[in-house]
Design an enzyme around this catalytic site. Structure first.
Site, PDB file in Angstrom:
ATOM      1  CB  SER A   8      -0.896   0.005   1.237  1.00 39.70           C
ATOM      2  OG  SER A   8      -1.414   1.304   1.437  1.00 39.70           O
ATOM      3  CG  HIS A  31      -3.715  -1.908  -1.438  1.00 39.78           C
ATOM      4  ND1 HIS A  31      -4.745  -2.783  -1.707  1.00 39.78           N
ATOM      5  CD2 HIS A  31      -4.125  -1.155  -0.389  1.00 39.78           C
ATOM      6  CE1 HIS A  31      -5.738  -2.568  -0.839  1.00 39.78           C
ATOM      7  NE2 HIS A  31      -5.389  -1.584  -0.041  1.00 39.78           N
ATOM      8  CG  ASP A  33      -5.331   1.968   1.068  1.00 43.07           C
ATOM      9  OD1 ASP A  33      -6.137   1.023   1.038  1.00 43.07           O
ATOM     10  OD2 ASP A  33      -4.129   1.839   1.378  1.00 43.07           O
ATOM     11  CG  MET A  35      -9.152   6.184   2.679  1.00 41.26           C
ATOM     12  SD  MET A  35      -8.360   6.279   4.292  1.00 41.26           S
ATOM     13  CE  MET A  35      -7.206   4.905   4.171  1.00 41.26           C
ATOM     14  CG  HIS A  64      -9.084  -0.909  -0.138  1.00 41.24           C
ATOM     15  ND1 HIS A  64      -8.472  -1.012   1.089  1.00 41.24           N
ATOM     16  CD2 HIS A  64     -10.400  -1.157   0.104  1.00 41.24           C
ATOM     17  CE1 HIS A  64      -9.373  -1.301   2.026  1.00 41.24           C
ATOM     18  NE2 HIS A  64     -10.555  -1.376   1.446  1.00 41.24           N
ATOM     19  CG  MET A  66     -11.561   1.861   2.527  1.00 45.92           C
ATOM     20  SD  MET A  66      -9.976   2.037   3.371  1.00 45.92           S
ATOM     21  CE  MET A  66      -8.908   2.248   1.954  1.00 45.92           C
ATOM     22  CG  MET A 135     -11.022  -4.064   5.542  1.00 47.56           C
ATOM     23  SD  MET A 135      -9.567  -3.468   4.638  1.00 47.56           S
ATOM     24  CE  MET A 135      -8.701  -2.529   5.908  1.00 47.56           C
ATOM     25  N   GLY A 140      -9.175   2.900   7.391  1.00 45.28           N
ATOM     26  CA  GLY A 140      -9.037   4.343   7.576  1.00 45.28           C
ATOM     27  C   GLY A 140      -7.596   4.814   7.696  1.00 45.28           C
ATOM     28  CG  PHE A 141      -6.200   6.220  10.183  1.00 46.06           C
ATOM     29  CD1 PHE A 141      -5.800   7.501   9.805  1.00 46.06           C
ATOM     30  CD2 PHE A 141      -7.473   6.032  10.688  1.00 46.06           C
ATOM     31  CE1 PHE A 141      -6.668   8.580   9.945  1.00 46.06           C
ATOM     32  CE2 PHE A 141      -8.352   7.110  10.839  1.00 46.06           C
ATOM     33  CZ  PHE A 141      -7.956   8.389  10.458  1.00 46.06           C
ATOM     34  N   GLY A 142      -3.179   3.631   8.062  1.00 45.87           N
ATOM     35  CA  GLY A 142      -2.096   2.660   8.076  1.00 45.87           C
ATOM     36  C   GLY A 142      -1.511   2.583   9.475  1.00 45.87           C
ATOM     37  CG  ASP A 173      -5.662  -3.426   3.458  1.00 41.05           C
ATOM     38  OD1 ASP A 173      -4.611  -3.044   4.005  1.00 41.05           O
ATOM     39  OD2 ASP A 173      -6.410  -2.680   2.789  1.00 41.05           O
ATOM     40  N   GLY A 175      -2.025  -4.193   9.130  1.00 39.73           N
ATOM     41  CA  GLY A 175      -1.123  -4.790  10.116  1.00 39.73           C
ATOM     42  C   GLY A 175      -0.332  -5.991   9.628  1.00 39.73           C
ATOM     43  N   GLY A 195       1.537  -1.932   4.161  1.00 40.32           N
ATOM     44  CA  GLY A 195       1.841  -0.522   3.978  1.00 40.32           C
ATOM     45  C   GLY A 195       3.057  -0.108   4.770  1.00 40.32           C
TER      46      GLY A 195
HETATM   47  C1  DX5 Z   1      -6.211   0.936   5.840  1.00 42.47           C
HETATM   48  C2  DX5 Z   1      -5.783   0.658   4.425  1.00 42.47           C
HETATM   49  C3  DX5 Z   1      -4.548  -0.132   4.303  1.00 42.47           C
HETATM   50  C4  DX5 Z   1      -3.309   0.483   4.929  1.00 42.47           C
HETATM   51  C5  DX5 Z   1      -2.497  -0.647   5.438  1.00 42.47           C
HETATM   52  O1  DX5 Z   1      -7.505   1.395   5.840  1.00 42.47           O
HETATM   53  O2  DX5 Z   1      -6.802  -0.036   3.720  1.00 42.47           O
HETATM   54  O3  DX5 Z   1      -4.300  -0.520   2.955  1.00 42.47           O
HETATM   55  O4  DX5 Z   1      -2.520   1.231   4.053  1.00 42.47           O
HETATM   56  O5  DX5 Z   1      -1.437  -0.147   6.169  1.00 42.47           O
HETATM   57  P1  DX5 Z   1      -0.614  -1.068   7.205  1.00 42.47           P
HETATM   58  O6  DX5 Z   1       0.006  -2.164   6.402  1.00 42.47           O
HETATM   59  O7  DX5 Z   1       0.373  -0.117   7.756  1.00 42.47           O
HETATM   60  O8  DX5 Z   1      -1.590  -1.588   8.210  1.00 42.47           O
HETATM   61 ZN    ZN Z   2      -6.284  -0.882   1.745  1.00 40.46          ZN
END
Ligand code: DX5
Ligand code: ZN
Length: 221
Positions: A8, A31, A33, A35, A64, A66, A135, A140-142, A173, A175, A195
Site C-alpha cells: 500500500s 495497493h 487506498d 478514502m 481499494h 473506502m 480487512m 481508515g489508517f495505516g 489488509d 497490520g 503498507g
Molecule cells: C487501511 C488501508 C490499508 C493500509 C495498510 O484502511 O486499507 O491498505 O494502508 O497499512 P498497514 O500495512 O500499515 O496496516
Molecule cells: Zn487498503
C-alpha cells in the site's frame, strides 16, 4: 496456490509517488487506498491521482475504495485502466451489478469486508468476484495492529472458496508484517497488503521479498 504481495502506498512519501512506486517494482500490484471521509474518517485521493500514476507505475494498480458511493465511482477506476478494483460490501447498493460492471471494463472485481462484517451473508455471491478482501484492521489508517480475531473469518472464507471450487483470491489488509503474515497465510489468505511494513523498512524491495518468502513457505506446508 500463488502468493501475491500488494504494498500500500498510503504511508509512502506522497510527494514522490513515482519514485515510491519504483521501489516496489518487484511486487505484484500497488495497493491504492481511496478514502472519502464518509465511509472512513480520513481523506486521501481519487480518480485524478489514480489516472496520473497509472502510466508511471511499473506494476498494475489495485484500487481499494473506502467510499460510500461505490456504485457510482468504482467502474470509472476500471475504465481508467486499474487492473483490480475493490469496493466495500457495506457500501455497495448492488454488489453483483457493480462487480459485473467492473469486470466489463476489463478489471478484476474485488469486494471488501470491514472487521464487523461476517462473510456468511456473501458466500453466494463469491462466484461474481475475483477477490475477497478481508480487512484485518478497521479501515481508515495505516500503521494499526493486525486483528487476530479476523483469522476465523479468513478460514471461513477459504473454506467457502474451496468447497465451491472458486478461482477467487483472498486478500488481507491491515497490520501485515513479518510477524503476522504467516498467521494470515496459514488461515488461507493468498494476497497480502502491507503498507507501513514495506515503506517503513530501510529497503522496501527487500521487505517485499521477505514477506513473499514467509507467505510462500506457509503455503508449501
Ligand atoms: C487501511 C488501508 C490499508 C493500509 C495498510 O484502511 O486499507 O491498505 O494502508 O497499512 P498497514 O500495512 O500499515 O496496516
Ligand atoms: Zn487498503
Amino acid at each position: 496456490m500463488g502468493i501475491r504481495i500488494t504494498p500500500s502506498i498510503l504511508n509512502s512519501d506522497v510527494s514522490d509517488l513515482r519514485g515510491e512506486l519504483a521501489k516496489i517494482a518487484g511486487a505484484d500490484w500497488a495497493h491504492v487506498d481511496v478514502m472519502d471521509n464518509h465511509f472512513v474518517p480520513n481523506l486521501t485521493w481519487g480518480l485524478p491521482v489514480v489516472e496520473a500514476i497509472l502510466p508511471v507505475s511499473p506494476i498494475p494498480l489495485d484500487i481499494h475504495l473506502m467510499i460510500t458511493d461505490a456504485d457510482r465511482w468504482a467502474p470509472a477506476y476500471a475504465e481508467a485502466g486499474a487492473q483490480s478494483v475493490t469496493f466495500h460490501a457495506e457500501a455497495a447498493a448492488a454488489p453483483i451489478r457493480l462487480a459485473r460492471e467492473i469486470r466489463k471494463h476489463g478489471a478484476r472485481a474485488g469486494m471488501a469486508l470491514r472487521p464487523a462484517s461476517p462473510v456468511e451473508p456473501y458466500v453466494e455471491l463469491l462466484g461474481e468476484i475475483d477477490m475477497l478482501l478481508i480487512m484485518t484492521v478497521e479501515p481508515g489508517f495505516g500503521g494499526q495492529s493486525f486483528l487476530d480475531s479476523m483469522l476465523p473469518k479468513i478460514r471461513a472464507a477459504r473454506r467457502a472458496v474451496t468447497d465451491r471450487e472458486l478461482d477467487l483470491w483472498i486478500q488481507v489488509d491491515g497490520g501485515i508484517s513479518r510477524s503476522t503474515i504467516e498467521r494470515a497465510a496459514d488461515a488461507g489468505a493468498d494476497t497480502f497488503v502491507a503498507g507501513s511494513a514495506v515503506y517503513g523498512a530501510e529497503d522496501a524491495a527487500a521487505e517485499v521479498e521477505a514477506l513473499r518468502s514467509l507467505a510462500q513457505a506457509r503455503h508449501e506446508h
